[in-house]
Motif scaffolding. Structure first.
Motif, PDB file in Angstrom:
ATOM      1  N   SER A  67      41.788 -19.631  23.150  1.00 28.94           N
ATOM      2  CA  SER A  67      41.376 -18.261  22.828  1.00 28.94           C
ATOM      3  C   SER A  67      40.129 -18.195  21.954  1.00 28.94           C
ATOM      4  O   SER A  67      39.509 -17.140  21.828  1.00 28.94           O
ATOM      5  CB  SER A  67      42.521 -17.523  22.131  1.00 28.94           C
ATOM      6  N   SER A  68      39.739 -19.331  21.354  1.00 28.79           N
ATOM      7  CA  SER A  68      38.545 -19.319  20.501  1.00 28.79           C
ATOM      8  C   SER A  68      37.264 -19.206  21.318  1.00 28.79           C
ATOM      9  O   SER A  68      36.257 -18.710  20.829  1.00 28.79           O
ATOM     10  CB  SER A  68      38.491 -20.580  19.634  1.00 28.79           C
ATOM     11  N   VAL A  69      37.287 -19.678  22.561  1.00 25.41           N
ATOM     12  CA  VAL A  69      36.103 -19.612  23.423  1.00 25.41           C
ATOM     13  C   VAL A  69      36.153 -18.312  24.209  1.00 25.41           C
ATOM     14  O   VAL A  69      37.034 -18.109  25.046  1.00 25.41           O
ATOM     15  CB  VAL A  69      36.030 -20.817  24.379  1.00 25.41           C
ATOM     16  N   ILE A  70      35.220 -17.422  23.936  1.00 24.91           N
ATOM     17  CA  ILE A  70      35.215 -16.119  24.590  1.00 24.91           C
ATOM     18  C   ILE A  70      34.237 -16.049  25.752  1.00 24.91           C
ATOM     19  O   ILE A  70      34.229 -15.064  26.492  1.00 24.91           O
ATOM     20  CB  ILE A  70      34.891 -15.002  23.572  1.00 24.91           C
ATOM     21  N   ASN A  71      33.432 -17.088  25.909  1.00 26.00           N
ATOM     22  CA  ASN A  71      32.465 -17.091  27.009  1.00 26.00           C
ATOM     23  C   ASN A  71      32.003 -18.528  27.268  1.00 26.00           C
ATOM     24  O   ASN A  71      31.646 -19.245  26.335  1.00 26.00           O
ATOM     25  CB  ASN A  71      31.276 -16.205  26.645  1.00 26.00           C
ATOM     26  N   THR A  72      32.056 -18.954  28.529  1.00 22.84           N
ATOM     27  CA  THR A  72      31.503 -20.245  28.937  1.00 22.84           C
ATOM     28  C   THR A  72      30.407 -19.989  29.966  1.00 22.84           C
ATOM     29  O   THR A  72      30.644 -19.325  30.975  1.00 22.84           O
ATOM     30  CB  THR A  72      32.581 -21.162  29.543  1.00 22.84           C
ATOM     31  N   ASN A  73      29.221 -20.517  29.685  1.00 21.39           N
ATOM     32  CA  ASN A  73      28.058 -20.242  30.526  1.00 21.39           C
ATOM     33  C   ASN A  73      27.633 -21.499  31.265  1.00 21.39           C
ATOM     34  O   ASN A  73      27.536 -22.584  30.670  1.00 21.39           O
ATOM     35  CB  ASN A  73      26.907 -19.720  29.646  1.00 21.39           C
ATOM     36  N   THR A  74      27.362 -21.358  32.566  1.00 26.32           N
ATOM     37  CA  THR A  74      26.985 -22.510  33.402  1.00 26.32           C
ATOM     38  C   THR A  74      25.655 -22.280  34.115  1.00 26.32           C
ATOM     39  O   THR A  74      25.422 -22.816  35.196  1.00 26.32           O
ATOM     40  CB  THR A  74      28.089 -22.777  34.444  1.00 26.32           C
ATOM     41  N   ASP A  75      24.755 -21.514  33.519  1.00 24.64           N
ATOM     42  CA  ASP A  75      23.475 -21.201  34.173  1.00 24.64           C
ATOM     43  C   ASP A  75      22.571 -22.416  34.329  1.00 24.64           C
ATOM     44  O   ASP A  75      21.787 -22.502  35.279  1.00 24.64           O
ATOM     45  CB  ASP A  75      22.734 -20.122  33.379  1.00 24.64           C
ATOM     46  N   HIS A  76      22.626 -23.349  33.396  1.00 23.95           N
ATOM     47  CA  HIS A  76      21.729 -24.500  33.440  1.00 23.95           C
ATOM     48  C   HIS A  76      22.223 -25.568  34.416  1.00 23.95           C
ATOM     49  O   HIS A  76      23.437 -25.726  34.632  1.00 23.95           O
ATOM     50  CB  HIS A  76      21.577 -25.121  32.050  1.00 23.95           C
TER      51      HIS A  76
END
Length: 432
Positions: free
Chosen positions: A188-197
């Motif tokens: 729950s601590s991670v509110i967003n994971t980004n994989t654009d790169h």
């Protein structure tokens, strides 16, 4: 342009003479501050009848934020009291003192002048936020070991008007946004994971002046721009720069970035065009710092470079003994941490002012420097937490399970990235 070869050693007499003659640390005159009192004509009834010194002692138990947002508006007396320089000078004196007199912070005239220029309430707030991380009993530690599966190359504690957020970037090509008020659960601590790169993420930074704009740079030769205003990374644009991006410095409307192709670029985020290119290195650029007058950069060529923005020319190039992995600028000094395990302080035109022994046994991989603290992350797996002055006191030392690759600190929260893919937080238990 001047070019120097600089070799640092413990027995270098010239450096020692320069330290004593040019940079003389002096303590703040606490006794003089303690003799100050507030205008007694402001007193009326009740608590106002107490001696000013006793009221000062009572207010010592109230944090700066509450003083300025609540207590200041209780009455005209407290409003005037909290606007007085005497109150904040006494409060600063308390920050500089320690239970052990051998660990009192010694600040130079130049540092003290800068504190007054910035504003004592701000300085006191920063220093008091750091105080809790000096004592293990007041610290909570959180280890996030399952959010990434590659080495962590960059971490950043973000500025946000309503939330406490942090960001990490990894070799696994992802970025994670953390809710710093909800660290007890990894999920729950991670509110967003980004994989654009599509490549290793080497650097992230936030635009100056409390902006919600974020920039990330990667081995895929792309820089992505985001807005964090809603609490997650919302992509706004990107640019391709034809070389891996290794470091960034995000000024207002201008992104400075250093590349594997040995060049420092300036990208105007309004016109979306390249503002300038600085070709002052012979190997990849590792770190960038900047002020209104200068741009500093360090690279794998062991060079530390100062570029004069006003005169549009290279001012000085110093060849260091070892690579300078991290450089930070905070008035009035440039702070340089490197593979030799030392921190060096330069004035703005690159004159050496101080060489600081950190006690690290291996290369320093990253450094964070603010009004609250100086923090180093070392390959030996140790993160060290120092007072922010140029004669620093070691406040605490944190041992990790693996090499520390990056670090950031802001107002009572310390964050480090490790080579075992974990992100570690240390937080003041009483942080509100």
């Amino acid at each position: 342009m001047e070019t120097d070869n600089m070799e640092f050693s413990s027995d270098e007499s010239d450096l020692e003479q320069e330290e004593h003659s040019v940079f003389q640390s002096v303590p703040l005159n606490t006794n003089k501050l303690l003799s100050c009192s507030i205008n007694t004509s402001l007193t009326s009834t009740g608590i106002h009848n107490l001696p000013a010194e006793l009221i000062f002692d009572i207010l010592e138990f109230i944090d700066v934020k509450t003083l300025l947002t609540v207590v200041k508006f209780v009455s005209r007396y407290f409003y005037d009291l909290l606007k007085s320089s005497e109150f904040w000078e006494m409060r600063l004196a308390g920050c500089l003192k320690s239970e052990n007199s051998n660990q009192d912070m010694q600040v130079s005239d130049c540092e003290l002048k800068q504190m007054f220029k910035v504003g004592l309430p701000t300085v006191v707030y920063e220093m008091e936020s750091s105080r809790s991380l000096k004592y293990d009993s007041s610290i909570e530690k959180y280890v996030m070991s399952s959010n990434h599966y590659g080495d962590i190359h960059c971490v950043k504690i973000l500025s946000h008007p309503t939330k406490r957020l942090a960001l990490s970037g990894s070799r696994d090509k992802t970025m994670c946004v953390y809710d710093l008020d909800n660290l007890r659960s990894q999920e729950s601590s991670v509110i967003n994971t980004n994989t654009d790169h599509n490549g290793w993420i080497w650097t992230v930074d936030q635009e100056d002046f409390q902006s919600s704009k974020i920039a990330s740079g990667s081995w895929d030769s792309y820089i992505h721009f985001y807005d964090i205003g809603r609490g997650s990374l919302e992509k706004t644009s990107d640019i391709s720069v034809h070389s891996a991006i290794l470091c960034t410095r995000y000024e207002k409307d201008l992104l400075l970035y250093g590349t594997y192709s040995k060049i420092v670029f300036g990208h105007d985020t309004r016109s979306k065009a390249t503002a300038f290119k600085l070709k002052n290195h012979t190997k990849p650029v590792l770190s960038i710092a900047a002020s209104a007058e200068y741009i500093w950069s360090s690279g794998e060529d062991n060079a530390l470079v100062c570029y004069d923005r006003r005169m549009n020319k290279l001012l000085k190039r110093i060849r260091m003994e070892r690579i300078s992995s991290s450089i930070k600028f905070l008035e009035p000094y440039l702070w340089v941490a490197g593979y030799d395990g030392y921190i060096k302080c330069f004035n703005k035109d690159m004159k050496i002012m101080k060489k600081i022994e950190t006690g690290h046994t291996q290369p320093i991989m990253d450094m964070s420097h603010s009004m609250g603290a100086t923090v180093t992350a070392c390959k030996d797996g140790v993160v060290k937490f120092f007072s922010p002055n140029t004669s620093p006191v070691l406040w605490n030392s944190f041992t990790l399970g693996n090499s520390a690759s990056c670090v950031d600190y802001k107002r009572g929260i310390l964050m480090a990235g490790c080579c075992d893919s974990s992100v570690v937080f240390w937080k003041n238990k009483n942080l509100d």
